[in-house]
Motif scaffolding. Structure first.
Motif, PDB file in Angstrom:
ATOM      1  N   SER A 145      18.377 -22.008 -29.422  1.00 54.14           N
ATOM      2  CA  SER A 145      17.435 -22.946 -30.027  1.00 54.14           C
ATOM      3  C   SER A 145      18.089 -24.293 -30.323  1.00 54.14           C
ATOM      4  O   SER A 145      17.490 -25.347 -30.121  1.00 54.14           O
ATOM      5  CB  SER A 145      16.834 -22.359 -31.306  1.00 54.14           C
ATOM      6  N   VAL A 146      19.335 -24.266 -30.784  1.00 54.81           N
ATOM      7  CA  VAL A 146      20.061 -25.509 -31.078  1.00 54.81           C
ATOM      8  C   VAL A 146      20.329 -26.268 -29.787  1.00 54.81           C
ATOM      9  O   VAL A 146      20.100 -27.481 -29.699  1.00 54.81           O
ATOM     10  CB  VAL A 146      21.382 -25.214 -31.830  1.00 54.81           C
ATOM     11  N   TYR A 147      20.784 -25.551 -28.777  1.00 55.91           N
ATOM     12  CA  TYR A 147      21.108 -26.187 -27.497  1.00 55.91           C
ATOM     13  C   TYR A 147      19.861 -26.813 -26.871  1.00 55.91           C
ATOM     14  O   TYR A 147      19.876 -27.980 -26.461  1.00 55.91           O
ATOM     15  CB  TYR A 147      21.721 -25.157 -26.540  1.00 55.91           C
ATOM     16  N   VAL A 148      18.774 -26.047 -26.812  1.00 50.98           N
ATOM     17  CA  VAL A 148      17.545 -26.549 -26.205  1.00 50.98           C
ATOM     18  C   VAL A 148      17.016 -27.742 -26.997  1.00 50.98           C
ATOM     19  O   VAL A 148      16.566 -28.734 -26.415  1.00 50.98           O
ATOM     20  CB  VAL A 148      16.488 -25.419 -26.090  1.00 50.98           C
ATOM     21  N   SER A 149      17.105 -27.692 -28.314  1.00 54.72           N
ATOM     22  CA  SER A 149      16.652 -28.826 -29.132  1.00 54.72           C
ATOM     23  C   SER A 149      17.477 -30.081 -28.861  1.00 54.72           C
ATOM     24  O   SER A 149      16.929 -31.171 -28.714  1.00 54.72           O
ATOM     25  CB  SER A 149      16.731 -28.476 -30.621  1.00 54.72           C
ATOM     26  N   LEU A 150      18.785 -29.919 -28.793  1.00 58.15           N
ATOM     27  CA  LEU A 150      19.655 -31.078 -28.536  1.00 58.15           C
ATOM     28  C   LEU A 150      19.382 -31.699 -27.171  1.00 58.15           C
ATOM     29  O   LEU A 150      19.284 -32.929 -27.043  1.00 58.15           O
ATOM     30  CB  LEU A 150      21.125 -30.666 -28.651  1.00 58.15           C
ATOM     31  N   ILE A 151      19.256 -30.861 -26.161  1.00 60.91           N
ATOM     32  CA  ILE A 151      18.996 -31.376 -24.811  1.00 60.91           C
ATOM     33  C   ILE A 151      17.611 -32.022 -24.740  1.00 60.91           C
ATOM     34  O   ILE A 151      17.442 -33.081 -24.126  1.00 60.91           O
ATOM     35  CB  ILE A 151      19.140 -30.257 -23.753  1.00 60.91           C
ATOM     36  N   THR A 152      16.625 -31.422 -25.388  1.00 61.40           N
ATOM     37  CA  THR A 152      15.282 -31.997 -25.397  1.00 61.40           C
ATOM     38  C   THR A 152      15.286 -33.369 -26.067  1.00 61.40           C
ATOM     39  O   THR A 152      14.704 -34.320 -25.549  1.00 61.40           O
ATOM     40  CB  THR A 152      14.293 -31.061 -26.123  1.00 61.40           C
ATOM     41  N   ILE A 153      15.960 -33.483 -27.197  1.00 61.34           N
ATOM     42  CA  ILE A 153      16.054 -34.774 -27.887  1.00 61.34           C
ATOM     43  C   ILE A 153      16.750 -35.800 -27.000  1.00 61.34           C
ATOM     44  O   ILE A 153      16.325 -36.955 -26.908  1.00 61.34           O
ATOM     45  CB  ILE A 153      16.779 -34.614 -29.243  1.00 61.34           C
ATOM     46  N   ALA A 154      17.799 -35.375 -26.324  1.00 60.12           N
ATOM     47  CA  ALA A 154      18.519 -36.288 -25.430  1.00 60.12           C
ATOM     48  C   ALA A 154      17.630 -36.740 -24.270  1.00 60.12           C
ATOM     49  O   ALA A 154      17.620 -37.928 -23.907  1.00 60.12           O
ATOM     50  CB  ALA A 154      19.781 -35.616 -24.904  1.00 60.12           C
ATOM     51  N   LEU A 155      16.854 -35.814 -23.690  1.00 60.21           N
ATOM     52  CA  LEU A 155      15.967 -36.186 -22.583  1.00 60.21           C
ATOM     53  C   LEU A 155      14.866 -37.141 -23.039  1.00 60.21           C
ATOM     54  O   LEU A 155      14.553 -38.111 -22.357  1.00 60.21           O
ATOM     55  CB  LEU A 155      15.343 -34.931 -21.962  1.00 60.21           C
ATOM     56  N   VAL A 156      14.289 -36.878 -24.189  1.00 61.19           N
ATOM     57  CA  VAL A 156      13.236 -37.756 -24.719  1.00 61.19           C
ATOM     58  C   VAL A 156      13.808 -39.138 -25.027  1.00 61.19           C
ATOM     59  O   VAL A 156      13.202 -40.162 -24.704  1.00 61.19           O
ATOM     60  CB  VAL A 156      12.570 -37.128 -25.954  1.00 61.19           C
ATOM     61  N   ALA A 157      14.988 -39.185 -25.618  1.00 60.53           N
ATOM     62  CA  ALA A 157      15.630 -40.470 -25.913  1.00 60.53           C
ATOM     63  C   ALA A 157      15.922 -41.236 -24.616  1.00 60.53           C
ATOM     64  O   ALA A 157      15.709 -42.451 -24.546  1.00 60.53           O
ATOM     65  CB  ALA A 157      16.916 -40.254 -26.711  1.00 60.53           C
ATOM     66  N   LEU A 158      16.376 -40.526 -23.602  1.00 59.24           N
ATOM     67  CA  LEU A 158      16.645 -41.155 -22.311  1.00 59.24           C
ATOM     68  C   LEU A 158      15.363 -41.714 -21.705  1.00 59.24           C
ATOM     69  O   LEU A 158      15.346 -42.848 -21.212  1.00 59.24           O
ATOM     70  CB  LEU A 158      17.297 -40.148 -21.357  1.00 59.24           C
ATOM     71  N   CYS A 159      14.279 -40.944 -21.744  1.00 54.24           N
ATOM     72  CA  CYS A 159      12.992 -41.425 -21.213  1.00 54.24           C
ATOM     73  C   CYS A 159      12.505 -42.648 -21.969  1.00 54.24           C
ATOM     74  O   CYS A 159      12.040 -43.618 -21.361  1.00 54.24           O
ATOM     75  CB  CYS A 159      11.946 -40.316 -21.274  1.00 54.24           C
ATOM     76  N   ASN A 160      12.604 -42.620 -23.305  1.00 50.37           N
ATOM     77  CA  ASN A 160      12.189 -43.778 -24.104  1.00 50.37           C
ATOM     78  C   ASN A 160      13.032 -45.007 -23.789  1.00 50.37           C
ATOM     79  O   ASN A 160      12.520 -46.122 -23.676  1.00 50.37           O
ATOM     80  CB  ASN A 160      12.260 -43.467 -25.599  1.00 50.37           C
ATOM     81  N   TRP A 161      14.316 -44.812 -23.637  1.00 47.07           N
ATOM     82  CA  TRP A 161      15.216 -45.908 -23.307  1.00 47.07           C
ATOM     83  C   TRP A 161      14.854 -46.498 -21.935  1.00 47.07           C
ATOM     84  O   TRP A 161      14.798 -47.723 -21.771  1.00 47.07           O
ATOM     85  CB  TRP A 161      16.656 -45.406 -23.331  1.00 47.07           C
ATOM     86  N   MET A 162      14.589 -45.634 -20.979  1.00 52.89           N
ATOM     87  CA  MET A 162      14.211 -46.110 -19.631  1.00 52.89           C
ATOM     88  C   MET A 162      12.898 -46.864 -19.664  1.00 52.89           C
ATOM     89  O   MET A 162      12.726 -47.853 -18.956  1.00 52.89           O
ATOM     90  CB  MET A 162      14.171 -44.937 -18.649  1.00 52.89           C
ATOM     91  N   GLN A 163      11.934 -46.406 -20.479  1.00 50.85           N
ATOM     92  CA  GLN A 163      10.662 -47.097 -20.597  1.00 50.85           C
ATOM     93  C   GLN A 163      10.840 -48.478 -21.217  1.00 50.85           C
ATOM     94  O   GLN A 163      10.221 -49.441 -20.793  1.00 50.85           O
ATOM     95  CB  GLN A 163       9.675 -46.287 -21.443  1.00 50.85           C
ATOM     96  N   ARG A 164      11.714 -48.587 -22.222  1.00 48.09           N
ATOM     97  CA  ARG A 164      11.970 -49.893 -22.843  1.00 48.09           C
ATOM     98  C   ARG A 164      12.603 -50.854 -21.857  1.00 48.09           C
ATOM     99  O   ARG A 164      12.262 -52.027 -21.825  1.00 48.09           O
ATOM    100  CB  ARG A 164      12.868 -49.719 -24.068  1.00 48.09           C
ATOM    101  N   ILE A 165      13.528 -50.336 -21.059  1.00 51.50           N
ATOM    102  CA  ILE A 165      14.185 -51.192 -20.060  1.00 51.50           C
ATOM    103  C   ILE A 165      13.165 -51.660 -19.031  1.00 51.50           C
ATOM    104  O   ILE A 165      13.130 -52.850 -18.686  1.00 51.50           O
ATOM    105  CB  ILE A 165      15.345 -50.442 -19.378  1.00 51.50           C
ATOM    106  N   SER A 166      12.309 -50.746 -18.533  1.00 50.62           N
ATOM    107  CA  SER A 166      11.337 -51.139 -17.529  1.00 50.62           C
ATOM    108  C   SER A 166      10.281 -52.076 -18.117  1.00 50.62           C
ATOM    109  O   SER A 166       9.741 -52.935 -17.425  1.00 50.62           O
ATOM    110  CB  SER A 166      10.660 -49.919 -16.909  1.00 50.62           C
ATOM    111  N   TYR A 167       9.957 -51.942 -19.408  1.00 49.31           N
ATOM    112  CA  TYR A 167       8.964 -52.806 -20.047  1.00 49.31           C
ATOM    113  C   TYR A 167       9.502 -54.222 -20.195  1.00 49.31           C
ATOM    114  O   TYR A 167       8.782 -55.200 -20.022  1.00 49.31           O
ATOM    115  CB  TYR A 167       8.589 -52.241 -21.421  1.00 49.31           C
ATOM    116  N   HIS A 168      10.794 -54.358 -20.511  1.00 50.90           N
ATOM    117  CA  HIS A 168      11.380 -55.684 -20.734  1.00 50.90           C
ATOM    118  C   HIS A 168      11.812 -56.379 -19.447  1.00 50.90           C
ATOM    119  O   HIS A 168      12.129 -57.548 -19.468  1.00 50.90           O
ATOM    120  CB  HIS A 168      12.568 -55.587 -21.695  1.00 50.90           C
ATOM    121  N   SER A 169      11.820 -55.672 -18.353  1.00 53.47           N
ATOM    122  CA  SER A 169      12.251 -56.337 -17.098  1.00 53.47           C
ATOM    123  C   SER A 169      11.102 -56.840 -16.297  1.00 53.47           C
ATOM    124  O   SER A 169       9.994 -56.772 -16.573  1.00 53.47           O
ATOM    125  CB  SER A 169      13.080 -55.377 -16.255  1.00 53.47           C
TER     126      SER A 169
END
Length: 169
Positions: A145-169
């Motif tokens: 549960s800890v591992y899956v939660s950490l990876i899920t948070i990392a994936l969501v953060a990565l997706c949000n970061w990519m969306q911000r980059i694509s929005y500002h470019s």
């Protein structure tokens, strides 16, 4: 998680929430002199307010409000009694049409966040457990549960970061 997905799919629940939101917005915008009907200017303000709240409170990319021409077009489609004004029931349909695509995108993003990301995290955990050495040992000892939660948070953060980059470019 099942309860969240049930809520996403429960049409009556969603319609009730949308109706509550539109009634509140309608009450705050209606002109008493106009006998509880909204003009084009009122509708455009409503759309701007709705999109402002969507961008503030819901996950996903920034959504630009529709153009004035689009608002006029949907207003004509929703104006059942073509008087150039929108009453409470017409306003409900108007907001549903104006935000339909937006809610679809948000729902898809939530499904990815709630279903796909944990599945990918679990698959990655299985792969890492097979790695010899320290990495594999740590992965096997870490609660799933800890591992899956950490990876899920990392994936969501990565997706949000990519969306911000694509929005500002």
């Amino acid at each position: 998680m099942g309860q969240v997905l049930d809520r996403l799919q429960d049409k009556k629940w969603r319609q009730g929430k949308i109706r509550k939101i539109t009634d509140k917005a309608f009450e705050s915008l209606k002109n008493e002199e106009e006998k509880a009907q909204l003009t084009f200017e009122d509708l455009y303000i409503a759309v701007l307010l709705v999109y402002n709240d969507l961008n503030k409170h819901l996950p996903g990319p920034h959504f630009d409000p529709p153009s004035k021409d689009r608002v006029k077009q949907v207003m004509k489609e929703c104006d059942v009694n073509p008087d150039g004004k929108i009453d409470r029931d017409e306003f409900y349909e108007f907001i549903k049409r104006m935000t339909g695509d937006t809610f679809t995108i948000i729902s898809q993003g939530m499904i990815v966040t709630l279903v796909v990301a944990p599945m990918l995290a679990f698959a990655a955990m299985r792969a890492i457990e097979g790695v010899p050495g320290v990495v594999g040992k740590v992965a096997r000892k870490l609660p799933k549960s800890v591992y899956v939660s950490l990876i899920t948070i990392a994936l969501v953060a990565l997706c949000n970061w990519m969306q911000r980059i694509s929005y500002h470019s």
